[in-house]
Design a protein around this motif. Structure first.
Motif, PDB file in Angstrom:
ATOM      1  N   ILE A   1      41.887  37.758  44.835  1.00 33.78           N
ATOM      2  CA  ILE A   1      42.382  36.916  43.746  1.00 33.78           C
ATOM      3  C   ILE A   1      41.214  36.761  42.784  1.00 33.78           C
ATOM      4  O   ILE A   1      40.105  36.394  43.196  1.00 33.78           O
ATOM      5  N   LEU A   2      41.467  37.079  41.516  1.00 36.77           N
ATOM      6  CA  LEU A   2      40.401  37.064  40.525  1.00 36.77           C
ATOM      7  C   LEU A   2      40.765  36.160  39.361  1.00 36.77           C
ATOM      8  O   LEU A   2      41.908  36.150  38.915  1.00 36.77           O
ATOM      9  N   LEU A   3      39.799  35.447  38.865  1.00 38.58           N
ATOM     10  CA  LEU A   3      39.934  34.665  37.643  1.00 38.58           C
ATOM     11  C   LEU A   3      38.754  35.049  36.765  1.00 38.58           C
ATOM     12  O   LEU A   3      37.596  34.779  37.107  1.00 38.58           O
ATOM     13  N   LEU A   4      39.053  35.735  35.655  1.00 40.84           N
ATOM     14  CA  LEU A   4      38.021  36.219  34.751  1.00 40.84           C
ATOM     15  C   LEU A   4      38.176  35.549  33.395  1.00 40.84           C
ATOM     16  O   LEU A   4      39.279  35.136  33.029  1.00 40.84           O
ATOM     17  N   ASP A   5      37.092  35.481  32.649  1.00 38.12           N
ATOM     18  CA  ASP A   5      37.174  34.909  31.310  1.00 38.12           C
ATOM     19  C   ASP A   5      37.585  35.986  30.309  1.00 38.12           C
ATOM     20  O   ASP A   5      37.877  37.121  30.687  1.00 38.12           O
ATOM     21  N   SER A   6      37.591  35.646  29.027  1.00 36.22           N
ATOM     22  CA  SER A   6      38.080  36.569  28.005  1.00 36.22           C
ATOM     23  C   SER A   6      37.147  37.753  27.774  1.00 36.22           C
ATOM     24  O   SER A   6      37.509  38.697  27.078  1.00 36.22           O
ATOM     25  N   GLU A   7      35.959  37.740  28.368  1.00 36.13           N
ATOM     26  CA  GLU A   7      35.029  38.859  28.265  1.00 36.13           C
ATOM     27  C   GLU A   7      34.964  39.672  29.556  1.00 36.13           C
ATOM     28  O   GLU A   7      34.174  40.601  29.668  1.00 36.13           O
ATOM     29  N   GLY A   8      35.761  39.295  30.549  1.00 31.59           N
ATOM     30  CA  GLY A   8      35.785  40.010  31.818  1.00 31.59           C
ATOM     31  C   GLY A   8      34.759  39.519  32.822  1.00 31.59           C
ATOM     32  O   GLY A   8      34.570  40.127  33.868  1.00 31.59           O
ATOM     33  N   LYS A   9      34.119  38.405  32.542  1.00 32.68           N
ATOM     34  CA  LYS A   9      33.130  37.846  33.464  1.00 32.68           C
ATOM     35  C   LYS A   9      33.817  36.939  34.481  1.00 32.68           C
ATOM     36  O   LYS A   9      34.831  36.320  34.197  1.00 32.68           O
ATOM     37  N   ARG A  10      33.228  36.853  35.657  1.00 31.42           N
ATOM     38  CA  ARG A  10      33.791  36.042  36.734  1.00 31.42           C
ATOM     39  C   ARG A  10      33.797  34.554  36.400  1.00 31.42           C
ATOM     40  O   ARG A  10      32.807  34.005  35.956  1.00 31.42           O
ATOM     41  N   VAL A  11      34.935  33.935  36.652  1.00 28.99           N
ATOM     42  CA  VAL A  11      35.020  32.487  36.678  1.00 28.99           C
ATOM     43  C   VAL A  11      35.117  32.063  38.138  1.00 28.99           C
ATOM     44  O   VAL A  11      34.374  31.212  38.606  1.00 28.99           O
ATOM     45  N   ALA A  12      36.024  32.717  38.873  1.00 22.47           N
ATOM     46  CA  ALA A  12      36.177  32.500  40.308  1.00 22.47           C
ATOM     47  C   ALA A  12      36.812  33.744  40.903  1.00 22.47           C
ATOM     48  O   ALA A  12      37.755  34.289  40.328  1.00 22.47           O
ATOM     49  N   VAL A  13      36.304  34.197  42.029  1.00 24.93           N
ATOM     50  CA  VAL A  13      36.884  35.346  42.714  1.00 24.93           C
ATOM     51  C   VAL A  13      36.867  35.091  44.218  1.00 24.93           C
ATOM     52  O   VAL A  13      36.007  34.369  44.723  1.00 24.93           O
ATOM     53  N   LYS A  14      37.826  35.672  44.897  1.00 21.63           N
ATOM     54  CA  LYS A  14      37.871  35.606  46.357  1.00 21.63           C
ATOM     55  C   LYS A  14      38.426  36.922  46.871  1.00 21.63           C
ATOM     56  O   LYS A  14      39.508  37.355  46.459  1.00 21.63           O
ATOM     57  N   TYR A  15      37.678  37.579  47.743  1.00 21.76           N
ATOM     58  CA  TYR A  15      38.100  38.839  48.354  1.00 21.76           C
ATOM     59  C   TYR A  15      38.504  38.572  49.799  1.00 21.76           C
ATOM     60  O   TYR A  15      37.774  37.894  50.530  1.00 21.76           O
ATOM     61  N   PHE A  16      39.661  39.117  50.186  1.00 22.66           N
ATOM     62  CA  PHE A  16      40.180  38.911  51.531  1.00 22.66           C
ATOM     63  C   PHE A  16      40.144  40.179  52.365  1.00 22.66           C
ATOM     64  O   PHE A  16      40.662  40.190  53.474  1.00 22.66           O
ATOM     65  N   SER A  17      39.588  41.269  51.825  1.00 28.77           N
ATOM     66  CA  SER A  17      39.521  42.521  52.575  1.00 28.77           C
ATOM     67  C   SER A  17      38.163  43.165  52.350  1.00 28.77           C
ATOM     68  O   SER A  17      37.413  42.780  51.449  1.00 28.77           O
ATOM     69  N   ASP A  18      37.860  44.151  53.156  1.00 25.34           N
ATOM     70  CA  ASP A  18      36.595  44.877  53.055  1.00 25.34           C
ATOM     71  C   ASP A  18      36.753  46.175  52.267  1.00 25.34           C
ATOM     72  O   ASP A  18      35.944  47.081  52.417  1.00 25.34           O
ATOM     73  N   ASP A  19      37.788  46.263  51.435  1.00 25.41           N
ATOM     74  CA  ASP A  19      37.991  47.469  50.634  1.00 25.41           C
ATOM     75  C   ASP A  19      36.851  47.663  49.633  1.00 25.41           C
ATOM     76  O   ASP A  19      36.591  48.766  49.181  1.00 25.41           O
ATOM     77  N   TRP A  20      36.193  46.572  49.253  1.00 25.72           N
ATOM     78  CA  TRP A  20      35.043  46.604  48.359  1.00 25.72           C
ATOM     79  C   TRP A  20      33.887  45.970  49.134  1.00 25.72           C
ATOM     80  O   TRP A  20      33.729  44.750  49.152  1.00 25.72           O
TER      81      TRP A  20
END
Length: 109
Positions: free
Chosen positions: A15-34
Motif C-alpha cells: 500500500i503506497l501513499l505518494l505526494d504529487s512529485e512521487g515521493k513517499r508519504v507513507a508506504v507499507k510492503y507486505f511481501s518480499d517481492d521487493w
C-alpha cells in the motif's frame, strides 16, 4: 471453523501513499517481492511514472505493471496505490484502496 484458502483471502503486496512529485508519504510492503529499499523505490517510481498522466480523481483506476494489478486513486495532491498479484480480484483490491483513502481523509480533517 474451516481453514482459509488463498482464494478466500486476497493478498495485498503493498500500500503506497505518494505526494504529487512521487515521493513517499507513507508506504507499507507486505511481501518480499521487493527485497531492499532500492528495489522498492524503483517500483514506486515506475508506478508513479505510469499513472502520472491518468485522471483517477473521481474513481479508482486499474492498471497492470510487471505482473501486478495496481489500483490507484488521486485525492488532492496525494496518490494512493494498492498492489496485488495479477490473479487477485480487482473489486476487492479497489475496496481496500477506498478504505485506505477514506481513513487518510478522516485523519487529515
Amino acid at each position: 471453523m474451516g481453514e482459509f484458502s488463498k482464494e478466500s483471502c486476497p493478498s495485498v503486496k503493498n500500500i503506497l501513499l505518494l505526494d504529487s512529485e512521487g515521493k513517499r508519504v507513507a508506504v507499507k510492503y507486505f511481501s518480499d517481492d521487493w527485497p531492499n529499499n532500492a528495489s522498492r523505490l524503483t517500483f514506486e517510481k515506475s508506478i508513479f511514472t505510469k499513472t502520472l498522466k491518468t485522471n483517477a480523481r473521481s474513481e479508482a483506476e486499474i492498471t497492470l505493471l510487471d505482473g501486478y494489478i495496481i489500483v490507484y486513486k488521486f485525492v488532492q495532491d496525494l496518490h494512493f496505490f494498492v498492489t496485488a498479484g495479477d490473479d487477485e480480484n480487482e473489486l476487492i483490491i479497489a475496496n481496500v484502496l477506498q478504505g485506505f483513502a477514506d481513513s487518510v481523509g478522516l485523519l487529515l480533517r
